[in-house]
Design an enzyme around this catalytic site. Structure first.
Site, PDB file in Angstrom:
ATOM      1  N   HIS A 153     -57.674 -15.411  54.918  1.00 57.60           N
ATOM      2  CA  HIS A 153     -57.292 -14.490  54.024  1.00 57.60           C
ATOM      3  C   HIS A 153     -57.057 -14.808  52.698  1.00 57.60           C
ATOM      4  O   HIS A 153     -55.623 -13.761  52.456  1.00 57.60           O
ATOM      5  CB  HIS A 153     -56.843 -12.634  54.207  1.00 57.60           C
ATOM      6  N   SER A 274     -52.625 -26.886  26.006  1.00 52.81           N
ATOM      7  CA  SER A 274     -53.339 -25.225  25.538  1.00 52.81           C
ATOM      8  C   SER A 274     -52.311 -25.445  24.336  1.00 52.81           C
ATOM      9  O   SER A 274     -51.779 -26.562  24.463  1.00 52.81           O
ATOM     10  CB  SER A 274     -52.248 -24.353  26.164  1.00 52.81           C
ATOM     11  N   LYS A 280     -48.312 -26.129  29.530  1.00 48.09           N
ATOM     12  CA  LYS A 280     -49.573 -25.676  29.856  1.00 48.09           C
ATOM     13  C   LYS A 280     -49.961 -26.986  30.695  1.00 48.09           C
ATOM     14  O   LYS A 280     -50.735 -28.374  30.213  1.00 48.09           O
ATOM     15  CB  LYS A 280     -50.745 -25.502  29.551  1.00 48.09           C
ATOM     16  N   GLU A 287     -62.607 -24.538  36.758  1.00 49.51           N
ATOM     17  CA  GLU A 287     -63.396 -24.283  36.593  1.00 49.51           C
ATOM     18  C   GLU A 287     -64.754 -23.622  35.742  1.00 49.51           C
ATOM     19  O   GLU A 287     -65.418 -22.659  36.248  1.00 49.51           O
ATOM     20  CB  GLU A 287     -62.149 -23.466  35.276  1.00 49.51           C
TER      21      GLU A 287
END
Ligand code: ARG
Length: 461
Positions: A153, A274, A280, A287
């Site tokens: 979970h 970024s 970043k 992704e």
């Protein structure tokens, strides 16, 4: 090709709409290989003369060279790869070129080309999957004794070895390799000789064509042979399954690369920044790969929908079967390539993994199992441990930080030996049940996977 029957030329609009050459020229090689095998069979069966066959074979070779040298002019008005090649063949060798289409229809020809093309590409997928598996095994071998929290979970559950985790992906991708192997049994079936739909009056030998092309089997029913696109659907399904596995791995790595976890150090080469936030380091590659799974699922739905309710036998709808496969092939191949490099470069942060072992009482099952060994039923042991966890939570302590006397308040059977059980590394080492996270079991899994891959790569065991 059908001028005999028509008075007017096809409109330019219709030509553009029906033309498939932009996509099916990708399998020019398969089309030529198929024609060569067909012509050899026609000569062997004395349907055409040896001399004609020789001329056609030479002509096909010339066409192939023109295509490969970039000299071939693909014509939209010739609709597809089949008619482009046949037309050029006849231009080069004259009238005899027209004999290539004896006892054959584009309906069986296109299926043959596509089967050959898919079979070649699925074998490439297999190779890439094997490389990915090899990299994962290497990483696993180097991280057997690295312990991290395992989740259920997405919540802290039990300590596991990092190698064990990586091996889970090895076994997922191994299934994909095997799935391809199995699909190939149904892909490598030659449809040539089914002709338009009903077979032919010529004395052909379809098995000889299949053998020439390296396909172990030949169609059983000519109607099915030209209608069937299960092999396209199945290949895309296999691709979708690989992408699903890939996307799960990417998701884990995305989570791990978040500094709150910090388990994984994104290689600079595989990270993006970024434009506004200077600190970043984003896992865009992972992704994007995760996202591409959606695209391949779309391709699967695409082909399934094309086939649904389609009357037998060939319908032009079937021309639409190329796009979903080609797109799946490109997506899958590039995703696997990127991922293989990523796995080579990626580094794991052992310290962060160890730090987080202490969060979330992941040694609680060990305490319950310890109590069971002391003679308590598992249900009671679960309850007692639960109360100790709640106590620790209030104090902001871990189970291993309690004294024996503190623990004895919950269960007098707890003694000094409990700390052996609460130790994270020892808890991993004790899980020596089949396929478990215990180091010896992991070594067995690695050995098994290595032997398997060695065999797949053509080595003897
Ligand atoms: N371009 C066609 C396809 O991809 C080839 C078969 C055409 N057959 C026909 N009867 N129109 O499906």
């Amino acid at each position: 090709m059908w001028k005999g029957r028509f008075k007017e030329d096809t409109s330019a609009l219709v030509q553009d709409y029906t033309c498939s050459v932009e996509i099916d020229k990708k399998f020019y090689l398969e089309d030529i290989e198929g024609s060569k095998a067909h012509v050899k069979m026609l000569a062997k069966q004395k349907i055409i003369s040896e001399e004609d066959a020789r001329k056609i074979l030479e002509g096909l070779e010339k066409v192939k060279r023109e295509i490969e040298d970039g000299k071939f002019e693909w014509k939209k008005e010739l609709e597809d790869v089949h008619m482009n090649i046949e037309n050029r063949l006849t231009e080069i060798i004259g009238e005899v070129g027209k004999k290539v289409h004896t006892a054959r229809s584009r309906n069986d020809q296109v299926v043959l080309d596509f089967r050959l093309y898919i079979s070649k590409n699925l074998k490439k997928w297999q190779k890439k999957l094997l490389s990915l598996i090899e990299e994962l095994i290497k990483k696993a071998e180097n991280h057997i004794e690295v312990i991290l929290p395992g989740f259920t979970h997405l919540q802290p559950a039990q300590p596991i070895s990092l190698a064990h985790y990586l091996l889970a992906y090895v076994f997922m991708f191994k299934r994909d390799v095997e799935r391809i192997e199995d699909a190939l049994k149904r892909i490598e079936v030659s449809p040539l000789g089914a002709c338009a739909l009903a077979g032919t009056t010529h004395n052909i030998d379809p098995l000889c064509v299949a053998k020439e092309l390296g396909f172990p089997k030949v169609f059983e029913n000519s109607i099915d042979a030209v209608s069937d696109r299960d092999f396209v659907m199945e290949s895309i399904f296999v691709g979708a399954c690989v992408m699903m596995h890939i996307s799960r791995m990417c998701e884990d790595f995305i989570i791990w690369s978040n500094p709150y976890f910090g388990f994984l150090i994104l290689p600079d080469k595989f990270a993006t920044g970024s434009s506004i936030m200077p600190q970043k380091k984003n896992p865009d590659i992972l992704e994007l790969t995760r996202g591409k799974a959606g695209r391949v699922y779309g391709n699967l739905i695409n082909i399934m929908t094309i086939l649904k309710g389609l009357s037998l036998t060939y319908n032009r709808d079937l021309q639409e079967d190329k796009f979903p496969f080609m797109d799946t092939d490109e997506t899958l191949s590039s995703s696997l390539e990127v991922l293989i490099e990523f796995i080579k470069e990626v580094k794991f942060n052992k310290k962060k993994m160890e730090e987080l072992l202490k969060v979330g009482f992941i040694n609680a099952t060990e305490l319950a199992d310890y109590l069971v060994k002391k003679g308590i039923s598992f249900r009671d042991a679960h309850f007692i441990t639960g109360r100790i966890v709640a106590y620790c939570e209030e104090l902001g302590k871990g189970l291993e930080d309690l004294s024996v006397s503190e623990m004895k308040k919950f269960c007098p059977l707890i003694e000094e030996d409990v700390y052996e059980y609460l130790d994270y590394k020892k808890s991993v080492m004790r899980r020596i049940s089949l396929g478990g996270t215990g180091f010896d079991r992991i070594k067995e899994q690695i050995e098994y996977a290595k032997k398997w891959i060695h065999k797949k790569n053509g080595g003897s065991v």
